[in-house]
Write a protein that holds these residues in place. Sequence first.
Motif: not given
Length: 211
Positions: A137, A139-141, A163-164, A168
């Motif tokens: 993990d 964060g956004s990825v 991604n978010d 991706n």
Amino acid sequence: MKTLLRSSITALCLAMLPLAVSADDQSQAAERLNQLLSRAQTLTGGFSQMTLSANGANLQETTGTLALKRPGKFRWHTDPPLEQLLISDGEKIWLYDPDLEQVTIQQMDQRLSHTPALLLSGDVSKLQESFDIELTDGGSVVDFTLTPREADSMFDSLRVSFNDGLINDMQMSDPAGQRTNILFHNVQLNAPLDDAQFSFEVPDGVDVISE
């Protein structure tokens, strides 16, 4: 199987195999991946794909479009000059090669480790039955590394990155050492999709191979 690998649902950059992971970590990773994948009852977008040999040589680069619909329906079109069309209605898979004027028809193997496209369109509740899963993990990825539990899987290692909250890319290595990287773009979730695009009518004059 080799023909399916040539289509756009195969091999990708070799991911690092995970270290030993506890049962709790496995369950948490599977639940997180299930949540992300289950958000998409349908998915559309484009892709670019690079396939590498075991020694790192660039074998092939392709682009194309995809459409997925749960449960088990997908349409994967690879652009010319290596045009191919891979379609599933959830029960059968058609692989059409217009240059060869040939279509191969197979029964769908519902095991996730045998049909990687089912990770995006199939029953993801069975993820932990099919794979050892490691979560990274950022964060956004968020990255997931999946190692099949079955010895006869069509790939040795598969990494799926979000991604978010949107898929991706996918990276996969097959038992022969061939590696494939698929980068997705213009991904859209849950747009209405007509079931007609997940069936295939064999054109006149095309050779049919049933497996």
